[in-house]
Write a protein that holds these residues in place. Sequence first.
Motif, PDB file in Angstrom:
ATOM      1  N   PRO A 142       0.823  -1.222   0.000  1.00  4.53           N
ATOM      2  CA  PRO A 142       0.000   0.000   0.000  1.00  4.53           C
ATOM      3  C   PRO A 142       0.855   1.269   0.000  1.00  4.53           C
ATOM      4  N   PHE A 143       1.449   1.560  -1.139  1.00  3.76           N
ATOM      5  CA  PHE A 143       2.374   2.689  -1.229  1.00  3.76           C
ATOM      6  C   PHE A 143       1.721   4.000  -0.787  1.00  3.76           C
ATOM      7  N   THR A 144       0.491   4.235  -1.223  1.00  2.76           N
ATOM      8  CA  THR A 144      -0.188   5.494  -0.880  1.00  2.76           C
ATOM      9  C   THR A 144      -0.397   5.610   0.621  1.00  2.76           C
ATOM     10  N   ASP A 145      -0.850   4.534   1.255  1.00  2.00           N
ATOM     11  CA  ASP A 145      -1.065   4.543   2.706  1.00  2.00           C
ATOM     12  C   ASP A 145       0.245   4.784   3.457  1.00  2.00           C
ATOM     13  N   ILE A 146       1.314   4.169   2.973  1.00  2.00           N
ATOM     14  CA  ILE A 146       2.621   4.333   3.613  1.00  2.00           C
ATOM     15  C   ILE A 146       3.083   5.787   3.515  1.00  2.00           C
ATOM     16  N   MET A 147       2.929   6.381   2.333  1.00  2.00           N
ATOM     17  CA  MET A 147       3.366   7.765   2.130  1.00  2.00           C
ATOM     18  C   MET A 147       2.501   8.740   2.935  1.00  2.00           C
ATOM     19  N   LEU A 148       1.190   8.467   3.014  1.00  2.00           N
ATOM     20  CA  LEU A 148       0.305   9.329   3.795  1.00  2.00           C
ATOM     21  C   LEU A 148       0.644   9.254   5.282  1.00  2.00           C
ATOM     22  N   ALA A 149       0.933   8.050   5.764  1.00  2.00           N
ATOM     23  CA  ALA A 149       1.300   7.884   7.177  1.00  2.00           C
ATOM     24  C   ALA A 149       2.600   8.628   7.477  1.00  2.00           C
ATOM     25  N   ARG A 150       3.546   8.540   6.566  1.00  2.00           N
ATOM     26  CA  ARG A 150       4.819   9.245   6.743  1.00  2.00           C
ATOM     27  C   ARG A 150       4.601  10.757   6.725  1.00  2.00           C
ATOM     28  N   ASP A 151       3.778  11.224   5.798  1.00  2.00           N
ATOM     29  CA  ASP A 151       3.466  12.650   5.694  1.00  2.00           C
ATOM     30  C   ASP A 151       2.798  13.141   6.980  1.00  2.00           C
ATOM     31  N   PHE A 152       1.813  12.395   7.447  1.00  2.00           N
ATOM     32  CA  PHE A 152       1.078  12.811   8.639  1.00  2.00           C
ATOM     33  C   PHE A 152       1.990  12.873   9.862  1.00  2.00           C
ATOM     34  N   ASN A 153       2.751  11.825  10.101  1.00  2.00           N
ATOM     35  CA  ASN A 153       3.588  11.765  11.305  1.00  2.00           C
ATOM     36  C   ASN A 153       4.732  12.775  11.279  1.00  2.00           C
ATOM     37  N   SER A 154       5.346  12.953  10.119  1.00  2.00           N
ATOM     38  CA  SER A 154       6.507  13.845  10.046  1.00  2.00           C
ATOM     39  C   SER A 154       6.123  15.326  10.060  1.00  2.00           C
ATOM     40  N   ASN A 155       4.887  15.634   9.645  1.00  2.00           N
ATOM     41  CA  ASN A 155       4.459  17.040   9.559  1.00  2.00           C
ATOM     42  C   ASN A 155       3.396  17.437  10.580  1.00  2.00           C
ATOM     43  N   LEU A 156       3.050  16.523  11.477  1.00  2.00           N
ATOM     44  CA  LEU A 156       1.968  16.792  12.426  1.00  2.00           C
ATOM     45  C   LEU A 156       2.252  18.026  13.286  1.00  2.00           C
ATOM     46  N   LYS A 157       3.454  18.120  13.848  1.00  2.00           N
ATOM     47  CA  LYS A 157       3.768  19.244  14.741  1.00  2.00           C
ATOM     48  C   LYS A 157       3.666  20.585  14.018  1.00  2.00           C
ATOM     49  N   ASP A 158       4.145  20.617  12.774  1.00  2.00           N
ATOM     50  CA  ASP A 158       4.065  21.867  12.004  1.00  2.00           C
ATOM     51  C   ASP A 158       2.618  22.209  11.649  1.00  2.00           C
ATOM     52  N   ARG A 159       1.821  21.207  11.344  1.00  2.00           N
ATOM     53  CA  ARG A 159       0.408  21.474  11.048  1.00  2.00           C
ATOM     54  C   ARG A 159      -0.316  21.954  12.309  1.00  2.00           C
ATOM     55  N   GLU A 160       0.042  21.392  13.450  1.00  2.00           N
ATOM     56  CA  GLU A 160      -0.551  21.861  14.708  1.00  2.00           C
ATOM     57  C   GLU A 160      -0.149  23.312  14.994  1.00  2.00           C
ATOM     58  N   LYS A 161       1.085  23.674  14.622  1.00  2.00           N
ATOM     59  CA  LYS A 161       1.520  25.069  14.784  1.00  2.00           C
ATOM     60  C   LYS A 161       0.676  25.998  13.930  1.00  2.00           C
ATOM     61  N   VAL A 162       0.406  25.579  12.696  1.00  2.00           N
ATOM     62  CA  VAL A 162      -0.420  26.386  11.791  1.00  2.00           C
ATOM     63  C   VAL A 162      -1.817  26.568  12.375  1.00  2.00           C
ATOM     64  N   VAL A 163      -2.387  25.498  12.889  1.00  2.00           N
ATOM     65  CA  VAL A 163      -3.722  25.572  13.501  1.00  2.00           C
ATOM     66  C   VAL A 163      -3.706  26.551  14.679  1.00  2.00           C
ATOM     67  N   SER A 164      -2.659  26.479  15.500  1.00  2.00           N
ATOM     68  CA  SER A 164      -2.553  27.382  16.653  1.00  2.00           C
ATOM     69  C   SER A 164      -2.471  28.845  16.211  1.00  2.00           C
ATOM     70  N   ILE A 165      -1.714  29.097  15.137  1.00  2.00           N
ATOM     71  CA  ILE A 165      -1.593  30.466  14.618  1.00  2.00           C
ATOM     72  C   ILE A 165      -2.934  30.962  14.091  1.00  2.00           C
ATOM     73  N   ILE A 166      -3.673  30.075  13.441  1.00  2.00           N
ATOM     74  CA  ILE A 166      -5.000  30.447  12.938  1.00  2.00           C
ATOM     75  C   ILE A 166      -5.927  30.783  14.105  1.00  2.00           C
ATOM     76  N   LYS A 167      -5.822  30.015  15.182  1.00  2.00           N
ATOM     77  CA  LYS A 167      -6.660  30.266  16.356  1.00  2.00           C
ATOM     78  C   LYS A 167      -6.371  31.625  16.992  1.00  2.00           C
ATOM     79  N   THR A 168      -5.124  32.060  16.916  1.00  2.00           N
ATOM     80  CA  THR A 168      -4.776  33.358  17.508  1.00  2.00           C
ATOM     81  C   THR A 168      -5.228  34.529  16.639  1.00  2.00           C
ATOM     82  N   GLY A 169      -5.584  34.229  15.390  1.00  2.00           N
ATOM     83  CA  GLY A 169      -6.019  35.287  14.493  1.00  2.00           C
ATOM     84  C   GLY A 169      -4.906  35.920  13.690  1.00  2.00           C
ATOM     85  N   LYS A 170      -3.685  35.393  13.833  1.00  2.00           N
ATOM     86  CA  LYS A 170      -2.560  35.948  13.084  1.00  2.00           C
ATOM     87  C   LYS A 170      -2.544  35.465  11.634  1.00  2.00           C
TER      88      LYS A 170
END
Length: 212
Positions: free
Chosen positions: A96-124
């Motif tokens: 399942p190449f697609t599933d493997i790549m999506l899992a890698r994308d999600f895990n490796s970029n989760l912290k940065d995506r959470e940072k983006v969400v936090s910035i959006i919440k602050t209104g910046k």
Amino acid sequence: MTMQVSKEKKNISTALYFSIVSSFLLITINIVRWHLIEIITVFLEPLVELSIGLVFLASLISGLVYCVRTIRNKKFAALMPITISIVTILIVCFVPFTDIMLARDFNSNLKDREKVVSIIKTGKLVPNISHNESLIALPKEYAHLSKGGGEVVVKIEGDTLKVFFYTFRGVLDNFSGFAYISDGTALYQGDFNGDFHQIKKKKEHWYWGGSK
């Protein structure tokens, strides 16, 4: 006699080389498919896949013909090219190449995506695309988190914030990506104007969805 042996060795090498190269290309295109779409667009990438598929098919047929012609005299050598091709087909069909790549994308970029969400919440970070009041063009350091232009979709429904990061941004309603839902409820059919045929929970507040 020497010339005949030399010719047979050359035929073995050619068939084997063709099989290895075409198999490598087919597996590689399955691994890098989504990155390639990002680079050369969804319109051109299928042409690359088709070309590699035709090369692999030619290799498969060549290996089969070589096997039939030489199986009596060179059993092991005759089977090698076609065996490599068959193993490659099994890998492409069952890994399942697609599933493997999506899992890698999600895990490796989760912290940065959470940072983006936090910035959006602050209104910046607020919608900044003139033709669409739901789109935010991410700053350069975060643009890689959403494919197809570095934009995220933001929806505010009451006290609930929903943010969608693209993993694939096709044409019309054909897209997929990771969705953040602030109140912990699920990603629903119709969210982000998507006709989701596939929804998977990744962790609390996070989902992956594929829209037709």
